[in-house]
Scaffold this motif. Structure first.
Motif, PDB file in Angstrom:
ATOM      1  N   GLY A 215      37.462  32.313  45.434  1.00 52.51           N
ATOM      2  CA  GLY A 215      38.808  32.612  45.909  1.00 52.51           C
ATOM      3  C   GLY A 215      39.708  33.239  44.883  1.00 52.51           C
ATOM      4  N   THR A 216      39.277  33.293  43.617  1.00 48.05           N
ATOM      5  CA  THR A 216      40.113  33.911  42.589  1.00 48.05           C
ATOM      6  C   THR A 216      39.940  35.417  42.600  1.00 48.05           C
ATOM      7  OG1 THR A 216      38.401  33.681  40.901  1.00 48.05           O
ATOM      8  CG2 THR A 216      39.995  31.878  41.103  1.00 48.05           C
ATOM      9  N   THR A 217      40.886  36.091  41.986  1.00 47.12           N
ATOM     10  CA  THR A 217      40.792  37.534  41.799  1.00 47.12           C
ATOM     11  C   THR A 217      40.990  37.839  40.322  1.00 47.12           C
ATOM     12  OG1 THR A 217      43.153  37.813  42.271  1.00 47.12           O
ATOM     13  CG2 THR A 217      41.617  38.100  44.110  1.00 47.12           C
ATOM     14  N   VAL A 218      40.390  38.917  39.878  1.00 40.99           N
ATOM     15  CA  VAL A 218      40.483  39.342  38.490  1.00 40.99           C
ATOM     16  C   VAL A 218      40.791  40.828  38.474  1.00 40.99           C
ATOM     17  CG1 VAL A 218      39.280  39.523  36.293  1.00 40.99           C
ATOM     18  CG2 VAL A 218      38.769  37.626  37.821  1.00 40.99           C
ATOM     19  N   ARG A 219      41.755  41.202  37.646  1.00 40.81           N
ATOM     20  CA  ARG A 219      42.122  42.615  37.546  1.00 40.81           C
ATOM     21  C   ARG A 219      41.397  43.244  36.363  1.00 40.81           C
ATOM     22  NH1 ARG A 219      47.735  45.240  39.176  1.00 40.81           N
ATOM     23  NH2 ARG A 219      47.470  47.339  38.299  1.00 40.81           N
ATOM     24  N   ALA A 220      40.883  44.457  36.573  1.00 41.01           N
ATOM     25  CA  ALA A 220      40.119  45.146  35.540  1.00 41.01           C
ATOM     26  C   ALA A 220      40.586  46.581  35.404  1.00 41.01           C
ATOM     27  CB  ALA A 220      38.632  45.128  35.887  1.00 41.01           C
ATOM     28  N   GLY A 221      40.775  47.001  34.159  1.00 40.11           N
ATOM     29  CA  GLY A 221      41.065  48.406  33.929  1.00 40.11           C
ATOM     30  C   GLY A 221      39.846  49.272  34.210  1.00 40.11           C
TER      31      GLY A 221
ATOM     32  N   ALA B 197      35.260  44.484  45.341  1.00 42.97           N
ATOM     33  CA  ALA B 197      36.345  44.972  44.485  1.00 42.97           C
ATOM     34  C   ALA B 197      37.163  45.997  45.254  1.00 42.97           C
ATOM     35  CB  ALA B 197      35.791  45.578  43.206  1.00 42.97           C
ATOM     36  N   ASP B 198      38.440  46.055  44.938  1.00 41.02           N
ATOM     37  CA  ASP B 198      39.351  47.032  45.537  1.00 41.02           C
ATOM     38  C   ASP B 198      39.908  47.909  44.432  1.00 41.02           C
ATOM     39  OD1 ASP B 198      39.206  45.737  48.135  1.00 41.02           O
ATOM     40  OD2 ASP B 198      40.481  44.182  47.245  1.00 41.02           O
ATOM     41  N   ARG B 199      40.027  49.193  44.703  1.00 37.32           N
ATOM     42  CA  ARG B 199      40.678  50.084  43.742  1.00 37.32           C
ATOM     43  C   ARG B 199      42.168  50.091  44.035  1.00 37.32           C
ATOM     44  NH1 ARG B 199      38.813  56.001  41.523  1.00 37.32           N
ATOM     45  NH2 ARG B 199      40.061  55.856  39.613  1.00 37.32           N
ATOM     46  N   LEU B 200      42.972  49.829  43.008  1.00 41.91           N
ATOM     47  CA  LEU B 200      44.413  49.744  43.157  1.00 41.91           C
ATOM     48  C   LEU B 200      45.052  51.116  42.960  1.00 41.91           C
ATOM     49  CD1 LEU B 200      44.926  46.414  41.190  1.00 41.91           C
ATOM     50  CD2 LEU B 200      44.653  46.744  43.667  1.00 41.91           C
ATOM     51  N   PRO B 201      46.294  51.283  43.406  1.00 40.95           N
ATOM     52  CA  PRO B 201      46.943  52.600  43.310  1.00 40.95           C
ATOM     53  C   PRO B 201      47.020  53.167  41.901  1.00 40.95           C
ATOM     54  CG  PRO B 201      48.156  51.186  44.810  1.00 40.95           C
ATOM     55  CD  PRO B 201      47.120  50.321  44.178  1.00 40.95           C
ATOM     56  N   ASP B 202      47.094  52.287  40.883  1.00 39.06           N
ATOM     57  CA  ASP B 202      47.184  52.796  39.509  1.00 39.06           C
ATOM     58  C   ASP B 202      45.822  53.103  38.894  1.00 39.06           C
ATOM     59  OD1 ASP B 202      46.127  50.297  39.094  1.00 39.06           O
ATOM     60  OD2 ASP B 202      47.683  49.605  37.709  1.00 39.06           O
ATOM     61  N   GLY B 203      44.759  52.987  39.677  1.00 38.43           N
ATOM     62  CA  GLY B 203      43.424  53.300  39.182  1.00 38.43           C
ATOM     63  C   GLY B 203      42.658  52.113  38.650  1.00 38.43           C
ATOM     64  N   SER B 204      43.301  50.963  38.519  1.00 38.76           N
ATOM     65  CA  SER B 204      42.598  49.765  38.072  1.00 38.76           C
ATOM     66  C   SER B 204      41.898  49.127  39.272  1.00 38.76           C
ATOM     67  CB  SER B 204      43.575  48.782  37.418  1.00 38.76           C
ATOM     68  OG  SER B 204      44.524  48.315  38.357  1.00 38.76           O
ATOM     69  N   PHE B 205      41.272  47.966  39.056  1.00 35.09           N
ATOM     70  CA  PHE B 205      40.465  47.338  40.092  1.00 35.09           C
ATOM     71  C   PHE B 205      40.816  45.863  40.231  1.00 35.09           C
ATOM     72  CE2 PHE B 205      38.174  50.863  38.272  1.00 35.09           C
ATOM     73  CZ  PHE B 205      37.727  51.560  39.385  1.00 35.09           C
ATOM     74  N   LEU B 206      40.721  45.375  41.448  1.00 29.60           N
ATOM     75  CA  LEU B 206      40.893  43.961  41.718  1.00 29.60           C
ATOM     76  C   LEU B 206      39.552  43.427  42.220  1.00 29.60           C
ATOM     77  CD1 LEU B 206      43.206  41.825  41.665  1.00 29.60           C
ATOM     78  CD2 LEU B 206      43.285  42.086  44.148  1.00 29.60           C
ATOM     79  N   VAL B 207      38.956  42.548  41.420  1.00 30.76           N
ATOM     80  CA  VAL B 207      37.658  41.974  41.759  1.00 30.76           C
ATOM     81  C   VAL B 207      37.879  40.650  42.470  1.00 30.76           C
ATOM     82  CG1 VAL B 207      35.442  41.179  40.873  1.00 30.76           C
ATOM     83  CG2 VAL B 207      36.628  43.078  39.740  1.00 30.76           C
ATOM     84  N   ARG B 208      37.281  40.496  43.635  1.00 24.97           N
ATOM     85  CA  ARG B 208      37.418  39.281  44.424  1.00 24.97           C
ATOM     86  C   ARG B 208      36.161  38.423  44.283  1.00 24.97           C
ATOM     87  NH1 ARG B 208      37.482  41.214  49.619  1.00 24.97           N
ATOM     88  NH2 ARG B 208      37.511  43.427  49.129  1.00 24.97           N
ATOM     89  N   CYS B 209      36.368  37.179  43.889  1.00 21.56           N
ATOM     90  CA  CYS B 209      35.251  36.285  43.576  1.00 21.56           C
ATOM     91  C   CYS B 209      35.032  35.249  44.674  1.00 21.56           C
ATOM     92  CB  CYS B 209      35.499  35.587  42.240  1.00 21.56           C
ATOM     93  SG  CYS B 209      35.716  36.740  40.856  1.00 21.56           S
ATOM     94  N   GLY B 210      33.844  34.658  44.640  1.00 16.88           N
ATOM     95  CA  GLY B 210      33.467  33.718  45.676  1.00 16.88           C
ATOM     96  C   GLY B 210      34.276  32.442  45.692  1.00 16.88           C
TER      97      GLY B 210
END
Length: 330
Positions: free
Chosen positions: A107-113, A92-105
């Motif tokens: 190839g998809t990504t999911v954004r999480a507050g 997962a990566d922390r985004l500039p606005d404080g949310s998170f981008l989860v990277r899945c096996g």
């Protein structure tokens, strides 16, 4: 398709992404879904207790199979509008606005507050041939989970770490026919006195394998070929946290010790809420509390979900007040 050839049709955004679909993760997701939060559970389908046919000590669910419990849990979460997705969250990566981008096996990504990580742990068994095949059946580690089922039977405790003597003390409550296999662990004079006082025999020699007949454990083999009979073998696995997503966010594991010896790793968190050192990330279950059983893990997931929902409410309230003030000043 994007430039890398990935299908992003499933990429999406949720109030909370729960990584791990065991008891802790599903209990957290259920609480959040009932709070009308958009929630996604990403489940790799590899629960720690998968080898066990039954679970015990969970009020109202004693004797139920772990698989059946999780199936009901997934249905409950989706019944309230939550989503459960089979897959593996890699990082997962922390985004500039404080949310998170989860990277899945896949190839998809999911954004999480917010993130709730309930990935559990891996039991690393002692290096004795045959243990893995009988793990959760008659090679056991928790008497509270399995003691009743092997009560009064010959039970052997494998000594390869600092928990061995403590395990022998525990298991003898379920069976007076408890033996400690010295194996590779050096017992102190105090250990031997304690065991003798409790009526626990000590068998010298390294354990080199298991004796099995008719798909039942009948004993262990020792270096030199001797055999010691038992119907259950208690071991102390090393508890290794499944911490990949957390590590990618800079949250390290810490080593757990007993009597100066490492017995596993975990990710530290606030014991009341599951909050980690990184704002927006919570943990629950065995990834942070390796000794916790199913009922306790579920309770931790629900507690963390309440803390997450409270945090979201505070953020939403702050934004509403700011917007209200901006409108009043216009």
């Amino acid at each position: 398709m994007d430039s890398a050839g990935r299908d992003n049709a499933r990429d999406s955004s949720f109030d909370v992404v729960v990584v791990g679909g065991g008891a802790a993760g599903l209990a957290g997701a259920l609480t959040l879904a009932r709070a009308r939060r958009s929630v996604l559970v990403i489940d790799s389908g590899s629960p720690r207790n998968a080898p066990a046919a039954h679970m015990h000590g969970y009020l109202g669910q004693d004797g139920e199979s772990p698989a059946a419990l999780l199936a009901r849990g997934r249905a409950e979460v989706t019944g309230y509008g939550g989503e459960v997705r089979a897959g593996t969250a890699l990082a997962a990566d922390r985004l500039p606005d404080g949310s998170f981008l989860v990277r899945c096996g896949d190839g998809t990504t999911v954004r999480a507050g917010r993130l709730l990580v309930a990935t559990g742990l891996v039991d690393e068994l002692p290096d004795v041939p045959g243990l893995g095949a009988r793990w959760g059946r008659d090679v056991l580690h928790c008497p509270y989970c399995h003691g009743w089922e092997v009560r009064d039977q010959p039970i052997a405790v494998l000594a390869d770490g600092p928990l061995a003597v403590h395990q022998a003390q525990l298991w003898r409550l379920w069976s007076a026919r408890t033996t400690l296999l010295a194996h590779t662990w050096r017992l102190t004079a105090e250990d031997r006195e304690l065991l003798a006082a409790l009526g626990v025999d000590v068998v010298e020699g390294e354990v080199t394998g298991l004796a099995v007949q008719g798909d039942r454990l009948t004993g262990v083999t020792l270096a030199g070929g001797a055999e010691r009979g038992c119907r259950a073998l208690a071991v102390a696995p090393r508890f290794t946290a499944r911490s990949g997503v957390l590590s990618s966010l800079g949250l390290p594991t810490v080593v757990m010790e007993r009597d100066g010896a490492a017995i596993g790793t975990c990710v530290e968190s606030d014991p009341a809420t599951g909050a980690t050192a990184l704002r927006g990330v919570w943990v629950a279950g065995n990834v942070t509390a390796p000794m916790e059983k199913v009922a306790g893990a579920a309770a931790q997931g629900a507690q963390a979900a309440v803390a997450i929902n409270t945090d979201l409410i505070e953020e939403e309230t702050r934004r509403a007040v700011e917007a209200h003030r901006a409108g009043a000043d216009a």
